[in-house]
Design an enzyme around this catalytic site. Structure first.
Site, short mmCIF file in Angstrom:
data_model
loop_
_atom_site.label_atom_id
_atom_site.label_comp_id
_atom_site.label_asym_id
_atom_site.label_seq_id
_atom_site.Cartn_x
_atom_site.Cartn_y
_atom_site.Cartn_z
N ASP A 37 -3.41 -0.31 32.00
CA ASP A 37 -1.86 0.57 31.94
C ASP A 37 -0.86 0.20 31.18
OD1 ASP A 37 -1.33 -2.44 32.88
OD2 ASP A 37 -0.29 -0.44 34.69
N HIS A 241 -13.15 -4.61 4.91
CA HIS A 241 -12.17 -5.18 5.74
C HIS A 241 -12.59 -5.58 7.05
CE1 HIS A 241 -11.73 -0.51 5.39
NE2 HIS A 241 -10.79 -0.77 4.11
N ASP A 258 -5.51 -8.78 1.55
CA ASP A 258 -5.30 -7.43 1.66
C ASP A 258 -4.09 -7.27 2.93
OD1 ASP A 258 -5.00 -4.66 1.59
OD2 ASP A 258 -7.22 -4.29 1.11
N ASP A 269 0.60 -1.41 0.55
CA ASP A 269 -0.69 -1.86 0.39
C ASP A 269 -1.02 -2.80 -0.41
OD1 ASP A 269 -3.27 -2.69 0.64
OD2 ASP A 269 -3.85 0.01 0.32
N HIS A 348 -16.38 0.73 -3.74
CA HIS A 348 -15.47 1.43 -3.08
C HIS A 348 -14.29 2.05 -4.55
CE1 HIS A 348 -11.73 -1.23 -4.03
NE2 HIS A 348 -12.67 -2.80 -3.53
N HIS A 352 -6.19 5.13 -4.18
CA HIS A 352 -6.04 6.20 -2.96
C HIS A 352 -4.22 6.65 -3.11
CE1 HIS A 352 -4.83 3.25 -0.55
NE2 HIS A 352 -5.68 2.22 -1.04
N HIS A 359 -3.92 5.39 3.85
CA HIS A 359 -5.54 6.39 2.89
C HIS A 359 -4.71 8.01 3.35
CE1 HIS A 359 -8.86 3.41 3.30
NE2 HIS A 359 -7.55 2.51 2.58
N GLU A 383 -6.55 -0.97 -6.83
CA GLU A 383 -7.49 -1.83 -6.40
C GLU A 383 -9.17 -1.74 -6.88
OE1 GLU A 383 -7.42 -0.97 -2.30
OE2 GLU A 383 -6.68 0.49 -2.47
N TYR A 387 -17.62 -7.52 -5.77
CA TYR A 387 -17.51 -8.40 -5.12
C TYR A 387 -19.53 -8.69 -4.79
CZ TYR A 387 -13.88 -5.45 -3.75
OH TYR A 387 -12.87 -4.95 -3.87
N ARG A 411 -10.45 -9.09 -5.38
CA ARG A 411 -9.40 -7.74 -5.67
C ARG A 411 -8.52 -7.26 -5.44
NH1 ARG A 411 -11.63 -5.53 -0.65
NH2 ARG A 411 -9.51 -5.93 0.67
N GLU A 413 -5.20 -5.75 -6.22
CA GLU A 413 -4.43 -3.92 -5.43
C GLU A 413 -2.91 -3.62 -5.45
OE1 GLU A 413 -5.17 -2.69 -1.48
OE2 GLU A 413 -4.47 -1.16 -1.93
N1 GLY Z 1 -5.82 -1.91 2.76
C1 GLY Z 1 -6.72 -0.73 2.70
C2 GLY Z 1 -6.99 0.13 1.52
O1 GLY Z 1 -6.37 -0.90 0.32
O2 GLY Z 1 -7.41 0.91 0.99
MN MN Z 2 -5.49 -0.27 -1.03
MN MN Z 3 -5.69 -2.70 0.54
#
Ligand code: GLY
Ligand code: MN
Ligand code: MN
Length: 439
Positions: A37, A241, A258, A269, A348, A352, A359, A383, A387, A411, A413
């Site tokens: 609950d 992720h 990240d 982000d 990727h 975005h 996103h 970003e 990898y 990465r 970003e």
């Molecule tokens: N942290 C999620 C992305 O970079 O899209």
């Molecule tokens: Mn991102």
């Molecule tokens: Mn990110």
């Protein structure tokens, strides 16, 4: 700082100007159960919040510009002092009008009784069929009942139309009030990254770095995380992720962080990757240089009037050329890109939309061949990454990867606002040069 009630009125007017004789219905997000609950902290559905500023579950917002008396109607949980003792404050029906400016408000339990009057003379229902199947069925049942009266009345909502074309376009271009919140989300996220880099060193656990980051978020007034923080050392950085964050960091590896906060519902982000022990190995440095060059060149492409795909395409070009130069890819640049033979290293896209959702909503393409043009008020992430998973499988005809390259994930970003004459990097408080990443 925040969105003024006046701005919500403006958004409601804009929505209503687009729906003509239609009626638009928006459903609040459900409460999500953590266990038994106990519920997660409530987070309103973003378009519902964008249009109302109302942050409670069990609510429905209706916009009926053709209605004679009420154009904006809220259905909410009524005040219930006994229940509120347990579950917290509720705004209630009266305050839904006074505070949130609804022309009329009702207890949510009266939805089925009161909703038809706002639909009967409309020519269509705007509603996004969401994950709440039961509520979808409620709306469809109303629609079917009204259609049964069509022959006699000569009027009924003849179509059910998705709300997304309306909300996507509105939410994509950020207002000055939204930009102020995005700046603050970016600023706090940047502070957290700087603290993480100071704190990280060999022997520290990933979750301890996570704690430093999230400490800053709350301390600085953010609601919390924008998404589960990714604190990925060594080969964990090759899992896009990765959120377990339970490994002890070692010297000679990289740490990919990240993480971003949510401030007033708007999200930061940011990703940075740096050597845990303060010095890059030659392989790490060679790859970092490529990613940084790809990111800096991609950032230059973020300009008003440029199609959305261009900064991604340029980042891919720089990454492929860099991997060719290192001998990690072989062959012709154009062919590698066309045949996507770089994808084992970079799987990727380069960015975005960013806003109320991490996103964020908004079209990337208008049709199969036409990309959205970047426009002042758009906010995008940039970003790129490389990898080299321990299990990397090179594309057909490409060389096997030597061991010293494996387990490196990088990465970088940042969050960018498109302006009338270029862009502004909202997250520039976090350094990213090789010199700044080493100590
Ligand atoms: N942290 C999620 C992305 O970079 O899209
Ligand atoms: Mn991102
Ligand atoms: Mn990110």
């Amino acid at each position: 700082m925040g969105i003024e009630q006046q701005e919500y009125r403006q958004r409601q007017r804009e929505l209503m100007s687009k729906i003509g004789r239609g009626t638009a219905i928006f459903r609040s997000a459900p409460l999500a159960t953590m266990h038994n609950d106990v519920e997660y902290t409530y987070r309103q559905e973003s378009s519902f919040y964008y249009l109302t500023g109302f942050n409670e579950p069990e609510a429905v917002a209706v916009f009926a510009p053709h209605h004679e008396e009420h154009h904006y109607i809220l259905f909410v949980q009524p005040k219930d002092p006994e229940q509120e003792t347990w579950t917290g404050y509720r705004c209630g029906v009266e305050a839904a009008k006074e505070i949130y400016g609804a022309d009329e408000a009702y207890p949510i339990a009266e939805l089925n009784e009161k909703l038809p009057q706002y639909l009967v003379n409309s020519d269509r229902i705007y509603y996004h069929l969401g994950k709440d199947e039961k509520f979808n069925q409620t709306i469809i049942a109303h629609w079917q009942r009204l259609m049964q009266g069509y022959q006699k009345l000569g009027t009924a909502p003849l179509a059910l139309e998705d709300t997304r074309p309306l909300t996507f376009a509105m939410r994509l271009v950020k207002s000055p009030g939204e930009i102020a919140l995005m700046r603050q989300a970016a600023k706090i996220s940047a502070m957290a990254h700087n603290r993480a880099r100071e704190f990280a060193q060999p022997g520290v656990y990933e979750y301890q770095v996570q704690a430093e980051i999230e400490h800053v978020f709350r301390k600085e007034g953010a609601i919390g995380i924008a998404y589960p923080s990714i604190v990925a050392s060594g080969a964990n950085a090759c899992i896009l992720h990765y959120i377990e964050n339970n490994r002890q960091m070692q010297d000679n590896e990289l740490l990919l962080v990240d993480a971003g906060c949510s401030y007033g519902y708007y999200n930061g982000d940011i990703t940075r990757t740096f050597p845990v022990g303060g010095k890059f190995t030659p392989e790490q440095k060679a790859l970092y240089e490529i990613v940084l060059e790809a990111q800096l060149k991609a950032i230059e492409e973020v300009q008003p009037g440029k199609p959305y795909n261009e900064f991604h395409d340029l980042a891919v070009c720089v990454i492929v050329q860099g991997l060719l130069d290192l001998g990690l890819l072989q062959g012709d640049l154009t062919e590698i890109i066309q045949e996507e033979k770089y994808k084992p290293f970079y799987m990727h896209r380069t960015g975005h939309w960013l806003g109320l959702d991490v996103h964020d909503v908004g079209l990337y393409k208008h049709d199969a061949d036409t990309w959205q043009n970047l426009t002042p008020g758009h906010i995008v992430t940039v970003e790129p990454g490389i990898y080299i998973s321990p299990n990397i499988k090179p594309a057909e005809g490409q060389p096997e990867i030597a061991e010293q390259w494996k387990g490196i994930g990088i990465r970088i970003e940042d969050d960018l606002l498109v302006t009338s004459n270029g862009h502004e990097v909202l997250t520039s408080d976090v350094p990213k040069s090789i010199a700044d990443m080493e100590n």
